[in-house]
Motif scaffolding. Structure first.
Motif, short mmCIF file in Angstrom:
data_model
loop_
_atom_site.label_atom_id
_atom_site.label_comp_id
_atom_site.label_asym_id
_atom_site.label_seq_id
_atom_site.Cartn_x
_atom_site.Cartn_y
_atom_site.Cartn_z
N GLY A 84 -0.79 -0.38 -42.80
CA GLY A 84 -1.18 -0.36 -44.20
C GLY A 84 -1.18 -1.73 -44.83
O GLY A 84 -2.24 -2.25 -45.19
N PRO A 85 -0.03 -2.38 -44.97
CA PRO A 85 0.01 -3.71 -45.59
C PRO A 85 -0.41 -4.81 -44.62
O PRO A 85 -0.46 -4.60 -43.40
CB PRO A 85 1.49 -3.87 -45.96
N ARG A 136 -2.74 -1.50 -36.22
CA ARG A 136 -4.03 -1.32 -36.87
C ARG A 136 -4.09 0.05 -37.56
O ARG A 136 -3.29 0.93 -37.29
CB ARG A 136 -5.15 -1.41 -35.83
N ARG A 137 -5.07 0.20 -38.45
CA ARG A 137 -5.24 1.47 -39.14
C ARG A 137 -5.43 2.59 -38.12
O ARG A 137 -6.25 2.50 -37.21
CB ARG A 137 -6.45 1.42 -40.07
N GLY A 138 -4.66 3.63 -38.27
CA GLY A 138 -4.75 4.78 -37.39
C GLY A 138 -3.79 4.75 -36.21
O GLY A 138 -3.55 5.77 -35.57
N GLU A 139 -3.21 3.59 -35.92
CA GLU A 139 -2.36 3.48 -34.73
C GLU A 139 -1.04 4.23 -34.91
O GLU A 139 -0.64 5.02 -34.05
CB GLU A 139 -2.09 2.00 -34.43
N ASP A 140 -0.36 4.00 -36.03
CA ASP A 140 0.89 4.73 -36.28
C ASP A 140 0.61 6.21 -36.55
O ASP A 140 1.40 7.08 -36.19
CB ASP A 140 1.64 4.10 -37.45
N VAL A 141 -0.51 6.50 -37.19
CA VAL A 141 -0.88 7.90 -37.45
C VAL A 141 -1.09 8.63 -36.13
O VAL A 141 -0.68 9.78 -35.96
CB VAL A 141 -2.14 7.97 -38.34
N ALA A 142 -1.72 7.95 -35.16
CA ALA A 142 -1.93 8.56 -33.84
C ALA A 142 -0.60 8.87 -33.17
O ALA A 142 -0.45 9.89 -32.48
CB ALA A 142 -2.76 7.62 -32.97
N MET A 143 0.39 7.99 -33.36
CA MET A 143 1.72 8.25 -32.80
C MET A 143 2.33 9.51 -33.40
O MET A 143 2.87 10.36 -32.69
CB MET A 143 2.65 7.05 -33.06
N GLY A 194 4.47 4.80 -47.75
CA GLY A 194 3.06 4.51 -47.50
C GLY A 194 2.60 5.09 -46.18
O GLY A 194 1.46 5.54 -46.04
N MET A 195 3.51 5.13 -45.19
CA MET A 195 3.17 5.71 -43.89
C MET A 195 2.90 7.21 -44.03
O MET A 195 1.94 7.74 -43.45
CB MET A 195 4.30 5.45 -42.90
N ALA A 196 3.73 7.93 -44.77
CA ALA A 196 3.50 9.36 -44.99
C ALA A 196 2.17 9.58 -45.71
O ALA A 196 1.42 10.51 -45.39
CB ALA A 196 4.65 9.96 -45.79
N LEU A 197 1.86 8.71 -46.68
CA LEU A 197 0.58 8.80 -47.37
C LEU A 197 -0.58 8.51 -46.42
O LEU A 197 -1.66 9.12 -46.54
CB LEU A 197 0.56 7.82 -48.54
N SER A 198 -0.40 7.61 -45.48
CA SER A 198 -1.44 7.30 -44.50
C SER A 198 -1.76 8.51 -43.64
O SER A 198 -2.94 8.79 -43.35
CB SER A 198 -1.02 6.13 -43.61
N VAL A 199 -0.73 9.22 -43.21
CA VAL A 199 -0.95 10.43 -42.41
C VAL A 199 -1.72 11.46 -43.22
O VAL A 199 -2.68 12.08 -42.74
CB VAL A 199 0.38 11.02 -41.90
N ALA A 200 -1.31 11.66 -44.48
CA ALA A 200 -1.98 12.64 -45.35
C ALA A 200 -3.44 12.26 -45.58
O ALA A 200 -4.30 13.14 -45.72
CB ALA A 200 -1.25 12.75 -46.68
N CYS A 201 -3.73 10.96 -45.62
CA CYS A 201 -5.10 10.48 -45.82
C CYS A 201 -5.95 10.72 -44.58
O CYS A 201 -7.04 11.29 -44.67
CB CYS A 201 -5.07 9.00 -46.16
N GLN A 202 -5.46 10.30 -43.42
CA GLN A 202 -6.27 10.30 -42.21
C GLN A 202 -6.24 11.63 -41.45
O GLN A 202 -7.21 11.99 -40.78
CB GLN A 202 -5.80 9.18 -41.29
N GLU A 203 -5.11 12.34 -41.53
CA GLU A 203 -4.94 13.60 -40.80
C GLU A 203 -4.36 14.65 -41.75
O GLU A 203 -3.21 15.08 -41.61
CB GLU A 203 -4.01 13.40 -39.60
N ASN A 206 -8.08 4.45 -48.40
CA ASN A 206 -9.49 4.29 -48.04
C ASN A 206 -9.97 5.44 -47.17
O ASN A 206 -9.32 5.81 -46.18
CB ASN A 206 -9.70 2.97 -47.29
N ASN A 207 -11.13 5.99 -47.51
CA ASN A 207 -11.80 7.00 -46.68
C ASN A 207 -10.92 8.20 -46.38
O ASN A 207 -10.86 8.67 -45.24
CB ASN A 207 -12.29 6.36 -45.38
N CYS A 208 -10.21 8.68 -47.39
CA CYS A 208 -9.36 9.85 -47.21
C CYS A 208 -10.18 11.12 -47.36
O CYS A 208 -11.25 11.13 -47.97
CB CYS A 208 -8.24 9.86 -48.26
N HIS A 209 -9.67 12.20 -46.79
CA HIS A 209 -10.33 13.50 -46.92
C HIS A 209 -9.27 14.59 -46.83
O HIS A 209 -8.23 14.41 -46.24
CB HIS A 209 -11.36 13.69 -45.81
#
Length: 324
Positions: free
Chosen positions: A147-148, A154-161, A188-197, A217-220
């Motif tokens: 995130g920061p 990279r974007r998506g790497e921690d989310v993939a984990m 922010g990491m929890a928000l990243s997961v909610a955004c991407q997955e 960015n590009n959340c769904h």
């Protein structure tokens, strides 16, 4: 704690059609989360709040959790091996269903330290499996999540984990719901997961979250979301300008702006006029007409910390998960 992913996805598709696109940018003068002489990787603000609580008698030392815990590793396709600590209730029954709670620590916080202030297993009464993933070393020499600018992943790497760990647990246990919580960069990491997955977590609850631009960015999709944030947070501003920036992490959103951003994605009817509720030691503000529950608990005069009391962040987070 209820599974609502299918209903949320259907409702989001309808309600979010008229929502505004996520505003880019994300948060915090995380320079103040630099190493402290006393606590090493702990931020000075967090260290002060956590150290003062026992001395002032506001919070008794946590009881030992009735769990079996072990370090595990997992291979994440395209990203290599990652480690995580898993806590399983001692009274585990193979035929019983359990929730899973992921806990993400703040910048510089390793798993043992994150576990020491979250104490998630101690508050779940043996109903949940708790997971503390280990972050990677950031560009600034501190452990960090994506995130920061200071993160090395990279974007998506921690989310993939996180997705890989969740899938592994679902193969090993009977899982009902999956949740995520975190402090600062971990929020922010929890928000990243909610955004991407968005179908991975049934709900998230973030404390003093570091709301950096890539997180939005590009959340769904829509996910039940709770923000817990102090009005005197000098690291991750509660209000003020909607968008700010710092050399340390990049562009960020204030907590209020992040709340509105998530409200738009969650299909809420009016993200400018939340309804005020009643809380013990905090003021909850809730958007109505949403595809997924969207709330911010304003902690008056609260600073940048995992709140030990008024509210007890762990109790509030677990309570929110039980309701969603």
């Amino acid at each position: 704690m209820q599974l609502k992913k299918v209903l949320i996805s259907l409702a989001a598709a309808t309600l979010a059609a008229g929502a505004l696109s996520p505003t880019a940018s994300a948060q915090s003068s995380l320079d103040s989360l630099s190493s402290s002489p006393a606590m090493g990787e702990l931020s000075s603000a967090l260290g002060k709040a956590l150290e003062s609580a026992p001395k002032e008698g506001e919070q008794a030392p946590p009881e030992e959790a009735a769990v079996d815990e072990e370090w595990r590793s997992i291979s994440v396709a395209g990203y290599g091996q990652r480690k995580y600590l898993v806590q399983v209730p001692k009274n585990f029954y193979p035929n019983r269903t359990y929730d899973v709670i992921f806990g993400f620590g703040g910048m510089g916080n390793d798993v043992p330290f994150t576990k020491s202030y979250m104490n998630l297993a101690e508050h779940t009464d043996g109903t949940a499996i708790v997971v503390y993933p280990q972050p990677t070393m950031g560009r600034n020499g501190q452990l960090a999540w994506e995130g920061p600018n200071y993160a090395s992943t990279r974007r998506g790497e921690d989310v993939a984990m996180v997705k890989a760990i969740a899938n592994e647990l679902k193969h090993s246990y009977r899982i009902h719901s999956v949740y995520g919580t975190g402090l600062s960069n971990g929020g922010g990491m929890a928000l990243s997961v909610a955004c991407q997955e968005p179908t991975l977590f049934d709900a998230i609850a973030v404390v003093a979250s570091a709301n950096y631009q890539p997180i939005f960015n590009n959340c769904h999709g829509a996910v039940d979301t709770l923000f817990i944030h102090g009005t005197r947070d000098a690291t991750a501003p509660y209000g003020g300008p909607a968008i700010g920036a710092n050399a340390h992490g990049g562009r960020y959103l204030s907590a209020q702006a992040a709340f509105r951003n998530v409200g738009e994605r969650n299909g809420c009817i009016d993200v400018n006029n939340p309804r005020q509720g009643f809380g013990a030691g905090y003021d909850p503000f809730i958007f109505d007409g949403c595809a997924a529950h969207t709330e911010i608990d304003r902690v008056n005069n609260g600073e940048h910390t995992w709140f030990p009391f008024n509210p007890d962040a762990t109790e509030r987070v677990v309570e929110f998960f039980r309701e969603h």
